[in-house]
Structure formats: C-alpha cells, structure tokens
Design a protein around this motif. Sequence first.
Motif, PDB file in Angstrom:
ATOM      1  N   PRO A  76       0.785  -1.199  -0.056  1.00 15.51           N
ATOM      2  CA  PRO A  76      -0.155  -0.029   0.024  1.00 15.51           C
ATOM      3  C   PRO A  76       0.845   1.268  -0.003  1.00 15.51           C
ATOM      4  N   GLY A  77       0.476   2.166  -0.815  1.00 15.97           N
ATOM      5  CA  GLY A  77       1.266   3.380  -1.014  1.00 15.97           C
ATOM      6  C   GLY A  77       2.417   3.781  -1.859  1.00 15.97           C
ATOM      7  N   ILE A  78       2.754   2.600  -2.391  1.00 13.81           N
ATOM      8  CA  ILE A  78       3.940   2.632  -2.926  1.00 13.81           C
ATOM      9  C   ILE A  78       4.020   3.320  -4.438  1.00 13.81           C
ATOM     10  N   ASN A  79       2.994   3.469  -4.978  1.00  9.50           N
ATOM     11  CA  ASN A  79       2.647   4.539  -6.052  1.00  9.50           C
ATOM     12  C   ASN A  79       2.686   5.749  -5.941  1.00  9.50           C
ATOM     13  N   HIS A  85       7.816  11.451  -5.180  1.00  8.50           N
ATOM     14  CA  HIS A  85       9.290  11.671  -5.416  1.00  8.50           C
ATOM     15  C   HIS A  85       9.838  11.682  -7.047  1.00  8.50           C
ATOM     16  N   ASP A  86       8.748  11.786  -7.932  1.00  8.22           N
ATOM     17  CA  ASP A  86       9.050  11.775  -9.168  1.00  8.22           C
ATOM     18  C   ASP A  86       9.737  10.946  -9.787  1.00  8.22           C
ATOM     19  N   ALA A 117      18.849   9.273  -7.549  1.00  7.81           N
ATOM     20  CA  ALA A 117      18.269   9.177  -6.267  1.00  7.81           C
ATOM     21  C   ALA A 117      19.347   9.078  -5.230  1.00  7.81           C
ATOM     22  N   SER A 118      18.917   9.401  -4.103  1.00  8.79           N
ATOM     23  CA  SER A 118      19.595   9.490  -2.838  1.00  8.79           C
ATOM     24  C   SER A 118      19.756   8.063  -2.181  1.00  8.79           C
ATOM     25  N   ARG A 123      16.968   3.145   0.332  1.00  7.71           N
ATOM     26  CA  ARG A 123      16.822   2.473   1.473  1.00  7.71           C
ATOM     27  C   ARG A 123      15.337   2.552   1.699  1.00  7.71           C
ATOM     28  N   GLU A 124      14.566   3.756   1.657  1.00  7.78           N
ATOM     29  CA  GLU A 124      13.169   3.985   1.832  1.00  7.78           C
ATOM     30  C   GLU A 124      12.444   3.068   0.968  1.00  7.78           C
ATOM     31  N   VAL A 125      12.720   3.013  -0.324  1.00  6.90           N
ATOM     32  CA  VAL A 125      11.826   1.983  -1.093  1.00  6.90           C
ATOM     33  C   VAL A 125      12.168   0.755  -1.107  1.00  6.90           C
ATOM     34  N   GLY A 126      13.611   0.381  -0.894  1.00 11.20           N
ATOM     35  CA  GLY A 126      14.044  -0.866  -0.386  1.00 11.20           C
ATOM     36  C   GLY A 126      13.445  -1.608   0.379  1.00 11.20           C
TER      37      GLY A 126
END
Length: 555
Positions: A76-79, A85-86, A117-118, A123-126
Amino acid sequence: MLQSLALRDFVIVDQLELDFAEGFSVLTGETGAGKSILLDALGLALGERADSSQIREGCQRAEITAIFQVKEDDQPGINAWLHQHDFLLEDEGKSLILKRSIDHTGRSRSFINGSAASLHQLREVGDRFVDIHGQHAHQLLLKSGAQRELLDRHAGLNSLVDAVTDAFRAFSETKKRLQQAESAGADLQRERERLEWQLEELNEIAPQANEWEEIKNDHSRLANAAKIIQGSQAAINLLSEADHSIESQLNQVKQEIDALVEHDPALHSVSESLDVAHIQLDEALHSLNRYLQKMELDPDRLAEVEERMQTLHTAARKYKIRAEDLPQFWADTQERLETLTAAQDIEALRKQFAQQEAFYIKVAKELSQKRQKAAQELSKEVTAAMQTLAMSGGQLQISISPCEPSANGIDQIEYLIAAHAGSTPKPLAKVASGGELARISLAISVITSKASFTPTLIFDEVDSGIGGAVAQTVGELLKRLGQSHQILCVTHLAQVAAQGDHHFKVRKTQADGKTSSDVSSLGRQERIEEIARMLGGATITDTTRRHARELLNQS
C-alpha cells in the motif's frame, strides 16, 4: 517481488543475470563459492554503503541492477511514494528498477527507474520490497533494544512508538527549560533588562530594511544637486537648444538620406534607423526636462539626510555591526527578548510541562497495553513453533515490566525462555545454547514475517546450528511461508534445500589466473546431484543420490 538481479564486475562476478519467481527459492554452493556476494549486491541496490573494494579486480566500475514487480495491493502506498518523489514506474506501472554503480574512487551513484536518487531514497523504497534476516540475527535477540523493536514491528506499533518518542522529546525539552529558568533567575533578569534597554533605543531609531542604501543614494544626489542640474541643462543644450545641436544635425542628415532614397531604395533602412534615433532623442529630451522640473537645491533635506546617516552610523558602531545590518539586529533583539521573557515565565513553563507530561503518559500507556496483548500472542505462536524444532516442552515468555519513562515508552521488555518442560523461564542470554538460540530466532523470524507487507523475505544461513529432523521442519516452515511471500534462502542444509520450489547453485571457477563466481538454476537431475553433495561432501555415492531423491520426493 524481486524479478531479476544483474551484476557486472562486482567482487569476483564478471557478469551475471538472475531471474527469480514466486515461492521458495534456495541458494546453495560450497563454502566460499560466493553465495553472500549475491546478497551483498542486492544490499547495495537497496542503499547499503559501498566502497571501491567491491569492484572486480582490474575493472573501473561495478554495477548492480535489481528489478521488482510492483503490486499496489501487496504494498500500500508505493505508487503514491514514487509519484511524490517523481520516480515514474516502468512497464506501464508494473516494474521498479533500482540501480547502483561504484567507480574505482569509491564514489557511487544511485538510480530509481532511471532517475538519480539518494541512498536514503533507495533504502526507503527498498524497505518496502525486501526484508533480510541475516545469519547473525539470533545474536541481536540477546539485546533488549532488538527484542523491543521486534515486538513493536510485529504488532504494527511503529507509528505509536514514534508518537511516544515525540511526546517524550517535547516534555524533556520543556523540563530542561524549566530547570534552567528556575536555577538562573538572577542572570536571566539582568540579561532581560539589558535587552529591554537596547530594544528601547533601537525602537527610537527604527532602522528600516534597505534604508541605509536608499539614504546613501539620497545623500549623493542632494549633495551634488547643483552639479547635477548644471550638467543636465548642458546636455539639453547640446541635444536641442544650441546652434548646430544634435537634433538639428540629425534632421539635416535625415533630409539628405531621404533625398538619396529616391535614387536607391536600399537606403530606406538607414532612413528608418534615423527615424528611430530621432524618437529616442525626443524621449531623452523629455526625460531630462521632467527631471529638471523636479530637481531643485534642498539644503534642508540634505541636512535631514546627513543627520539620519549619522544616527544610523553611530548606532552601528555602538553595536559593532554594519549600518545595513541594523534592521535585522533590531528584529533579532526583539526575538531574543521575547524568548527570554517566555523562558522566565516559570508558571507558564510549569503548566506547559505538566500538559506535555500528561500527554506522554497517555500515549505511553496506550503503547504499553498494545504491547501486552501482542506479547501474549507472539509468545504463544513462538512456543508452538518451538515444539516442532526439537524443543519439546519449551516455551517463550515476553515479559513486560514498568521502567523509567524514556523515548521508547514506560516498558522494560525481555524475552524469557524455558528450554525444557518444567523449567522456569529465564533471560534468553543466560539459558539458550547457540543452537537453541538459532532455532528460536528462526521461529520468531518466520512468525513475525507472516504479518509483513514486505513481499520478498531473505534468510541468510539463519538455519546454522541445526540439522536432522529439525532441518526438515525448518524447510517446511520456509516453504509454507513461501505461499504468501517470495522467499530466498541461503542454506548449507540439504533438508532445507530440498524443500525449495526453485534451486540456484553458486559455483566458483578459475580461468586464466582469475577467479569468478557464477550462478545457475538447477533442473531435477542437477538438484539431485547438488543435494547429494550437501549430504555426502566431496564424494557422491549412489546412497547419497538415493537419499537426495527421497528428500526431493518428500518436499
């Protein structure tokens, strides 16, 4: 779900592309073959730290690319996160591509779907896609902080924990300010009086933003008014009023050119340019005349400006700042006095502290109640799992007792273990052997992962220290977990490897004096050979092959 992992010039891997599927996948190979290299590479794609030693010897750059399948229902919320974050999704919104490159200087670059990306973003998306349970995870269970975090994460209490942390920080800071106000009353009063006197003087001066620059311009203009008037009048004379003025000469030139245009139309553009010049000359004359009508000698205004300049200059010298910085200094003095006044308002601080402390106790008690319920449920489930892991009669108890308020709440959390029936539960670090600790850790990892939204779970040799029938049970637990998650497991146990829906083998080879690591997907017969090797070591016999077939048939 992890779809593929591609490596180039990473450690001892030349070039490798692996495709993964749903279910339970195992990675096996001899010790030192490079199984951990794959997990290290995936870790880099997920934002872990990198250095130049990870580049294959003799190469300038290493690259790792991980592609994930995106399912909004599972994450949930990944999209929304990617859109915020473009980072546009690839393949019509179905794929997420994480890429990391490292050069020989140790500098790394990160990309999400082709956009820079930073590491924090990686890490946040991973974290939304992969959860790695390392081979030393059981050692973390010996630390009280790790025990608390595991319970909170399993119960989904992270947002409430954050609220408790914020509330604790708020009332702690207010408490500190209150103590400072109570212990430094005399000093604060003297400082307050100094600021009040300083502010009173600044209020009288009232320096305005950009005033110094404007007043300098006014002074320059007024002090040189006679020179400006004289020069402007001289310019008007030269342009229009004097004999042979520029205007009369321009008109004469215009007449000459217009006469020539009749003989050669090519000169028409020159005539037009002269028209433009005449218009601009007229505008300049009008502007100068309007300026002179307003401009006059004003000794009174000049004296007024000089007095204001002196006032600002004196104040700036007194406070040891530049004159143009006086407005900001005035504002800063007002702010410091307001802050000091608020800090010295001890009764207001006491009231604020009481309100913040009460709120902290409220949310901390709410967190404690939910921890109590989650602890009972997790203890019951892990105890049940222990019965199948050669710890019959054993039990896990999660003890929650009061402690001093902290950013983590008002609970002291401790995992207690009774390894055998009839024994009294004691702290994990005191009674569990290495093998028992590994089994308990595995049971907790599997159980807590069931409620996870993370689609891919990786177990890196978490089955070390067990074997036999217990290893068989471990394999069955992971296979069952593979029905709801994608599971990747690095293992040395044949009983675990035989339970895999997919089997990858890591090999180390040498050619031309260079060592390389490669990975291949095994078919049925190849799996028999690999599991036989895991059972019997270097020498593979018909007996070990038969045993390998039996294990595969049981899975």
